[in-house]
Write an enzyme that holds these catalytic residues in place. Sequence first.
Site, PDB file in Angstrom:
ATOM      1  N   SER A  19      28.232  36.788  41.969  1.00 49.69           N
ATOM      2  CA  SER A  19      29.598  36.647  42.466  1.00 49.69           C
ATOM      3  C   SER A  19      30.470  37.653  41.731  1.00 49.69           C
ATOM      4  O   SER A  19      30.388  37.779  40.509  1.00 49.69           O
ATOM      5  CB  SER A  19      30.101  35.230  42.183  1.00 49.69           C
ATOM      6  OG  SER A  19      31.452  35.137  42.575  1.00 49.69           O
ATOM      7  N   LYS A  44      32.415  36.197  46.430  1.00 47.77           N
ATOM      8  CA  LYS A  44      33.393  36.315  45.343  1.00 47.77           C
ATOM      9  C   LYS A  44      33.976  34.924  45.072  1.00 47.77           C
ATOM     10  O   LYS A  44      34.166  34.135  46.010  1.00 47.77           O
ATOM     11  CB  LYS A  44      34.500  37.283  45.781  1.00 47.77           C
ATOM     12  CG  LYS A  44      35.705  37.370  44.862  1.00 47.77           C
ATOM     13  CD  LYS A  44      35.391  38.027  43.537  1.00 47.77           C
ATOM     14  CE  LYS A  44      36.562  37.966  42.554  1.00 47.77           C
ATOM     15  NZ  LYS A  44      36.153  38.254  41.171  1.00 47.77           N
ATOM     16  N   SER A  45      34.254  34.618  43.839  1.00 48.91           N
ATOM     17  CA  SER A  45      34.867  33.320  43.532  1.00 48.91           C
ATOM     18  C   SER A  45      36.197  33.201  44.262  1.00 48.91           C
ATOM     19  O   SER A  45      37.011  34.134  44.239  1.00 48.91           O
ATOM     20  CB  SER A  45      35.120  33.181  42.037  1.00 48.91           C
ATOM     21  OG  SER A  45      33.906  33.141  41.332  1.00 48.91           O
ATOM     22  N   ASN A  68      35.929  44.601  33.683  1.00 53.65           N
ATOM     23  CA  ASN A  68      36.769  44.283  34.840  1.00 53.65           C
ATOM     24  C   ASN A  68      37.806  43.239  34.468  1.00 53.65           C
ATOM     25  O   ASN A  68      37.578  42.390  33.596  1.00 53.65           O
ATOM     26  CB  ASN A  68      35.919  43.792  36.033  1.00 53.65           C
ATOM     27  CG  ASN A  68      35.696  42.291  35.999  1.00 53.65           C
ATOM     28  OD1 ASN A  68      36.532  41.502  36.471  1.00 53.65           O
ATOM     29  ND2 ASN A  68      34.585  41.859  35.394  1.00 53.65           N
ATOM     30  N   SER A  69      38.920  43.370  35.151  1.00 52.10           N
ATOM     31  CA  SER A  69      39.905  42.292  35.133  1.00 52.10           C
ATOM     32  C   SER A  69      40.433  42.159  36.565  1.00 52.10           C
ATOM     33  O   SER A  69      41.600  42.416  36.846  1.00 52.10           O
ATOM     34  CB  SER A  69      41.034  42.583  34.151  1.00 52.10           C
ATOM     35  OG  SER A  69      41.907  41.472  34.122  1.00 52.10           O
ATOM     36  N   CYS A 128      35.721  32.209  34.469  1.00 53.19           N
ATOM     37  CA  CYS A 128      36.501  33.421  34.726  1.00 53.19           C
ATOM     38  C   CYS A 128      37.352  33.749  33.496  1.00 53.19           C
ATOM     39  O   CYS A 128      38.159  32.927  33.066  1.00 53.19           O
ATOM     40  CB  CYS A 128      37.411  33.260  35.943  1.00 53.19           C
ATOM     41  SG  CYS A 128      38.496  34.706  36.121  1.00 53.19           S
ATOM     42  N   ASN A 206      28.238  34.688  32.884  1.00 53.45           N
ATOM     43  CA  ASN A 206      29.361  35.480  33.376  1.00 53.45           C
ATOM     44  C   ASN A 206      29.565  36.651  32.409  1.00 53.45           C
ATOM     45  O   ASN A 206      28.845  36.780  31.402  1.00 53.45           O
ATOM     46  CB  ASN A 206      30.610  34.594  33.432  1.00 53.45           C
ATOM     47  CG  ASN A 206      31.618  35.065  34.486  1.00 53.45           C
ATOM     48  OD1 ASN A 206      31.818  36.274  34.671  1.00 53.45           O
ATOM     49  ND2 ASN A 206      32.246  34.137  35.176  1.00 53.45           N
ATOM     50  N   SER A 207      30.533  37.504  32.695  1.00 56.21           N
ATOM     51  CA  SER A 207      30.811  38.630  31.803  1.00 56.21           C
ATOM     52  C   SER A 207      31.219  38.124  30.411  1.00 56.21           C
ATOM     53  O   SER A 207      31.653  36.979  30.260  1.00 56.21           O
ATOM     54  CB  SER A 207      31.923  39.488  32.394  1.00 56.21           C
ATOM     55  OG  SER A 207      33.068  38.693  32.628  1.00 56.21           O
ATOM     56  N   GLY A 234      27.079  44.769  32.415  1.00 53.38           N
ATOM     57  CA  GLY A 234      26.225  45.951  32.276  1.00 53.38           C
ATOM     58  C   GLY A 234      25.174  45.801  31.195  1.00 53.38           C
ATOM     59  O   GLY A 234      24.992  44.734  30.606  1.00 53.38           O
ATOM     60  N   GLY A 262      23.062  39.246  34.130  1.00 49.35           N
ATOM     61  CA  GLY A 262      23.595  39.949  32.966  1.00 49.35           C
ATOM     62  C   GLY A 262      22.651  41.033  32.498  1.00 49.35           C
ATOM     63  O   GLY A 262      21.529  40.744  32.064  1.00 49.35           O
TER      64      GLY A 262
END
Length: 325
Positions: A19, A44-45, A68-69, A128, A206-207, A234, A262
């Site tokens: 996502s 996408k969320s 990202n933001s 998030c 998640n990131s 990444g 991840g």
Amino acid sequence: MLSVKFIDHELPNCFMNASGPKCTDLDQLMTLASNKYVSCVVSKSCTVEHRDGNPLPRYWEDDALTINSTGLANKGYKYYGEISEKVTSTNKPFIVSVAGLCQNDNLEMLNHLNNIPAVSAIELNLSCPNIAGKPQVGYDLDATRDLLRKVFDIKESVASLVEMIPIKEITKPLGLKLPPYFDPNQIIQTADLISEFPISYVTCINSLGNGLVIDPNSIGPVIKPKCGLGGIGGDVIKPFALSNVYQFRQALPDKIDVIGCGGISKGRDAFEHILVGATAVQLGSVFMKEGPSCFKRISEELTMELQKMGFKNLDECRGKFTPII
Ligand code: RRO
């Protein structure tokens, strides 16, 4: 060779999109749905209302990482319900990711999407990192407990909230998108809590939230929102992803799948996620950078990796990581 069982489906391979990147509108979702090497499509969320997201620039990449933001740019949850039949027209499961800005938003979205036949599963995003002033729910055990209790008692929780819509118990498979944890004790506590509920799967990770990348040519950050703080993805996050997949796989009952996400940019990375126990894997940063061709490339690389290491299929290699050298 790469087939897996996941959310009551037999999938021909273990790859889905994460996502986030390129999964916000119907065009993007159909590109994924029509890709032979994508076995399951994730949105996408979404939030209750459509969102434009954070100001630009809000994404940056180099060879090692992405930041990202995005700020939950999405089309609003009703859109994802409305397009679900089209997305599933190629006979792949469609998972809608939801990331409410508050508990009631999550309950409203879950209640609605649960009633839409072509939505195959719901991934509740507890992680998030990019909404200013909104902490990541997954780092707050009490808030996570409270939310899950209400989700699985949704008749009671929603009755007072939304009038005039059919309300029934959550019947779709429910996954949780978790943040990275850095202390084994947090993982044990989170896994114990999750085990109390009929959760189908967790996605790790998640990131890595609130990283900061400084522009090599200036004295400022590479992205604008939150003074440059953003979610890091990444290659650099693979060790944390593998560690979280491994520890959650050890701590959760077998009936809860762990999806690896991840730092997967080549077949060997996917192989390592399966080795530590992932049922299937999601591609995020690599899809953002390389586009849809990454799914074919990494599938073929994973097949070669399995052959090289002497495994006939993913079931044979899953969980075979051995901590003793
Ligand atoms: O939209 C975003 O900024 C975002 C989300 Br919802 C998320 O879960 N993870 C991320 O890195 N970015």
